[in-house]
Write a protein that holds these residues in place. Structure first.
Motif, short mmCIF file in Angstrom:
data_model
loop_
_atom_site.label_atom_id
_atom_site.label_comp_id
_atom_site.label_asym_id
_atom_site.label_seq_id
_atom_site.Cartn_x
_atom_site.Cartn_y
_atom_site.Cartn_z
N LEU A 1 16.94 -9.53 -16.27
CA LEU A 1 18.28 -9.83 -16.77
C LEU A 1 19.24 -10.16 -15.63
N LEU A 2 19.08 -9.46 -14.50
CA LEU A 2 19.96 -9.71 -13.35
C LEU A 2 19.55 -10.95 -12.57
N GLU A 3 18.37 -11.48 -12.89
CA GLU A 3 17.80 -12.65 -12.22
C GLU A 3 17.69 -12.47 -10.71
N ILE A 4 17.18 -11.31 -10.29
CA ILE A 4 16.85 -11.16 -8.87
C ILE A 4 15.39 -10.76 -8.75
N GLU A 5 14.82 -11.09 -7.61
CA GLU A 5 13.41 -10.76 -7.35
C GLU A 5 13.34 -9.83 -6.17
N PRO A 6 12.51 -8.80 -6.21
CA PRO A 6 12.37 -7.97 -5.01
C PRO A 6 11.72 -8.76 -3.88
N PRO A 7 12.02 -8.42 -2.62
CA PRO A 7 11.38 -9.12 -1.50
C PRO A 7 9.87 -8.89 -1.50
N PRO A 8 9.09 -9.81 -0.87
CA PRO A 8 7.62 -9.71 -0.94
C PRO A 8 7.07 -8.36 -0.50
N ARG A 9 7.63 -7.79 0.58
CA ARG A 9 7.09 -6.52 1.06
C ARG A 9 7.23 -5.43 -0.01
N ALA A 10 8.37 -5.45 -0.70
CA ALA A 10 8.59 -4.46 -1.77
C ALA A 10 7.57 -4.63 -2.88
N GLN A 11 7.24 -5.91 -3.19
CA GLN A 11 6.26 -6.14 -4.25
C GLN A 11 4.89 -5.59 -3.85
N TYR A 12 4.54 -5.74 -2.57
CA TYR A 12 3.25 -5.20 -2.12
C TYR A 12 3.26 -3.68 -2.19
N ILE A 13 4.38 -3.07 -1.79
CA ILE A 13 4.44 -1.59 -1.82
C ILE A 13 4.33 -1.09 -3.25
N ARG A 14 5.02 -1.78 -4.17
CA ARG A 14 4.91 -1.39 -5.58
C ARG A 14 3.47 -1.49 -6.07
N THR A 15 2.80 -2.58 -5.69
CA THR A 15 1.41 -2.76 -6.12
C THR A 15 0.53 -1.63 -5.61
N ILE A 16 0.74 -1.25 -4.33
CA ILE A 16 -0.09 -0.17 -3.77
C ILE A 16 0.14 1.12 -4.55
N MET A 17 1.39 1.43 -4.85
CA MET A 17 1.65 2.67 -5.58
C MET A 17 1.06 2.62 -6.99
N LEU A 18 1.18 1.47 -7.65
CA LEU A 18 0.62 1.35 -9.01
C LEU A 18 -0.89 1.54 -8.98
N GLU A 19 -1.54 0.99 -7.96
CA GLU A 19 -3.00 1.10 -7.91
C GLU A 19 -3.44 2.51 -7.52
N LEU A 20 -2.67 3.17 -6.64
CA LEU A 20 -3.01 4.57 -6.32
C LEU A 20 -2.92 5.41 -7.59
N GLU A 21 -1.89 5.09 -8.39
CA GLU A 21 -1.72 5.82 -9.64
C GLU A 21 -2.90 5.58 -10.59
N ARG A 22 -3.35 4.32 -10.62
CA ARG A 22 -4.49 4.00 -11.49
C ARG A 22 -5.73 4.76 -11.03
N ILE A 23 -5.94 4.83 -9.71
CA ILE A 23 -7.12 5.53 -9.20
C ILE A 23 -7.08 7.00 -9.64
N HIS A 24 -5.93 7.67 -9.41
CA HIS A 24 -5.97 9.11 -9.72
C HIS A 24 -6.00 9.36 -11.22
N SER A 25 -5.42 8.43 -12.00
CA SER A 25 -5.48 8.60 -13.45
C SER A 25 -6.91 8.41 -13.97
N HIS A 26 -7.60 7.37 -13.48
CA HIS A 26 -8.97 7.14 -13.92
C HIS A 26 -9.89 8.28 -13.49
N LEU A 27 -9.69 8.77 -12.24
CA LEU A 27 -10.55 9.87 -11.78
C LEU A 27 -10.31 11.11 -12.64
#
Lengths: 137, 402
Positions: free
Chosen positions: B81-107
């Protein structure tokens, strides 16, 4: 106009296409519109209801998925607006089985009556909950 | 004549309470009925009374396992809605956290499943591995859960270079363990196969008709993953594949999760390697760390792939400092629509196992009342007894198992 409009049934009016395509459907045609989307293999995501002050609004969210073999990605939304004095919409729970729970939820929180729903009973709140909590005033 | 077994609502082993009524004929389940809302907290109602920057904390607490994905989904809706995009580094950090979460949830769910069928040694071993992932999350964010990483327009904390070797070490350990231990057990253990193979089958047609989500639907052969369907954050920039299996039984659902754990490890490794340097928050977004933005009028829906499936956040803004409507659809809510095809036709002793394979984020069975509809006699069965029933069933299948 967004190219996504070609996936919509002819009788809906497009309200806006930014950031996502939102189309308004008359309530008596909603079953037809949902069938139109189901035939094109759209994934039914969920249903949302809200109270905009004067009217009650129910939105049916659909999404593209890779099984359709179309280039587009993203979501399409169908909106039905009903007045608070006559909040009735025909049910789609026989066409879309997951709508069974969503329609119960929207009835519970907003008091939209889905005509023809097999079991419009409380789902999240207690049976004797006195009102529809997300209604404004 | 069918009898009714009300299962639930409270159960300490699964995460949250849910009431399932099982209609049984002998040992066979013939119908299922649901009752939700035992932990209804009115979060959507609360959200309408909070500002845009207070809601992320509320969103994160929707789920005790996959909180970060809720936070990200809500924030990406506001960003749209605000029409802004996070900077690329932030997007990578978010991805890492989401995937760490997926790993511990699946385990966690793989461990819980081994517990349900009576393999407690596996349960403890897998939880020990999972604990390393939790420690890693604590090292990165200061919290085992509720990382509070994403903020509007970026992330709150950076992942410094000196943490990278530690992350890589844990990720490699998890991958090695999954490849060398969990997957061979799933593929070869006879008891495991006897309990899981061809139980609670959901075929392609049913899975699609009920619009199930996540690993549950991918195990039935439906090729859908929000990371691929509507790519977000850094997913389009890394090389990964959607795991699909065609069998649709209990075994396939858990196998897909085990393979997804390995895919998540690959994604994290690539993200760490490719992570660009630079800002972690959009310069325009910095004041919004303390002060709520004025979000333009509009309605928007945002989706993410949580460990359990598709998370949906819908936001309606009327231009103020808080939303007019905030709607959340969690993956388990969508998967509960499929609980009927899942449980109908299986044995009562298979119910805890089949139910665990959809990775429910609600739950059941602290105390079961068996009501015999013919005599009206009520017998109260505890969770322990149901679990014993499940274990006895395993024992009957393979006499050598204690």
């Amino acid at each position: 106009m967004s190219s996504l409009a070609r996936y919509l049934p002819p009788f809906v009016t497009i309200e806006k296409d930014k950031p996502q395509l939102m189309a308004v459907c008359p309530r008596e045609k909603i079953r037809e519109a949902v069938e139109h989307m189901v035939k094109q293999n759209f994934r039914f995501v969920t249903m949302t209801g809200y109270d905009d002050g004067q009217n009650l609004v129910v939105i049916y969210h659909f999404a593209f998925h890779p099984g359709q073999n179309v280039p587009e990605k993203g979501t399409i939304h169908l909106k039905v607006v009903v007045p608070k004095s006559d909040p009735k919409i025909p049910t789609v729970s026989d066409i879309l089985p997951p709508a069974f729970l969503y329609e119960r939820e929207i009835w519970e929180f907003l008091g939209v009556v889905f005509e023809g729903h097999p079991r419009l009973e409380h789902l999240f709140l207690t049976e004797d909950y006195p009102k529809h909590p997300l209604r404004k005033s | 004549m069918s009898s009714i077994i009300p299962v639930g609502p409270y159960h300490p082993a699964l995460h949250e309470p849910l009431m399932i009524k099982l209609f049984v004929e002998g040992e066979q389940v013939v119908d299922v009925d649901l009752r939700l809302g035992h932990v209804h907290r009115g979060i959507e109602w609360l959200g309408e009374r909070r500002t845009w920057i207070q809601i992320p904390y509320l969103a994160e607490r929707i789920c005790g396992i996959c909180g970060d994905v809720h936070r990200r989904t809500y924030i990406s809706a506001v960003e749209k809605l605000l029409e802004i995009e996070p900077p690329p580094r932030a997007q990578y950090i978010r991805t890492i956290m989401l995937e760490l979460e997926r790993i511990h949830s699946h385990l966690l769910i793989i461990a819980a499943l081994f517990h349900a069928i009576g393999f407690d040694a596996w349960f403890m071993q897998i939880m020990a591995i999972r604990e390393k992932v939790m420690d890693l999350c604590e090292l990165i964010s200061g919290n085992r859960k509720h990382y509070a990483m994403s903020v509007i327009g970026g992330v709150r904390r950076d992942i410094p270079d000196e943490l990278k070797p530690k992350i890589l070490r844990v990720v490699r350990e998890v991958r090695e363990y999954t490849q060398k231990v969990i997957i061979p057990v799933m593929e070869t253990d006879k008891t495991y196969l006897a309990r899981m193979r061809d139980v609670s089958k959901i075929d392609y047609g049913t899975a699609f008709k009920y619009h199930l989500v996540g690993p549950t639907v991918r195990a039935s052969g439906v090729y859908t993953d929000i990371r691929y369907d509507e790519p977000y954050e850094a997913y389009p920039e890394v090389d990964w594949e959607v795991i699909v299996h065609k069998d649709g039984d209990n075994w396939a659902r858990m196998y897909v999760r085990a393979l997804e754990t390995i895919v998540s490890c690959d994604i994290i490794e690539q993200c760490l390697e490719k992570m660009p340097s630079g800002d972690i928050i959009h310069p325009k977004a910095k004041p919004w760390l303390r002060m709520p933005p004025k979000v333009p009028e509009g309605e928007v829906m945002s989706r993410s792939e949580a460990p359990r499936g598709e998370v949906v956040h819908f936001i309606k803004s009327t231009g103020g400092d808080r939303p007019a409507r905030w709607r959340v659809r969690t993956p388990t809510y969508a998967n509960l629509a499929g609980i009927k095809p899942l449980l109908v036709g299986c044995h009562v002793a298979d119910v805890p196992v089949s139910y665990t394979t959809i990775d429910p984020c609600l739950s059941c069975t602290n105390r079961i009342e068996i009501v015999d509809v013919r005599t009206g006699k009520v017998t109260v069965v505890t969770d322990a007894q149901l679990r014993m029933l499940s274990r006895k069933y395993t024992k009957n299948l393979v006499p050598r198992v204690r």
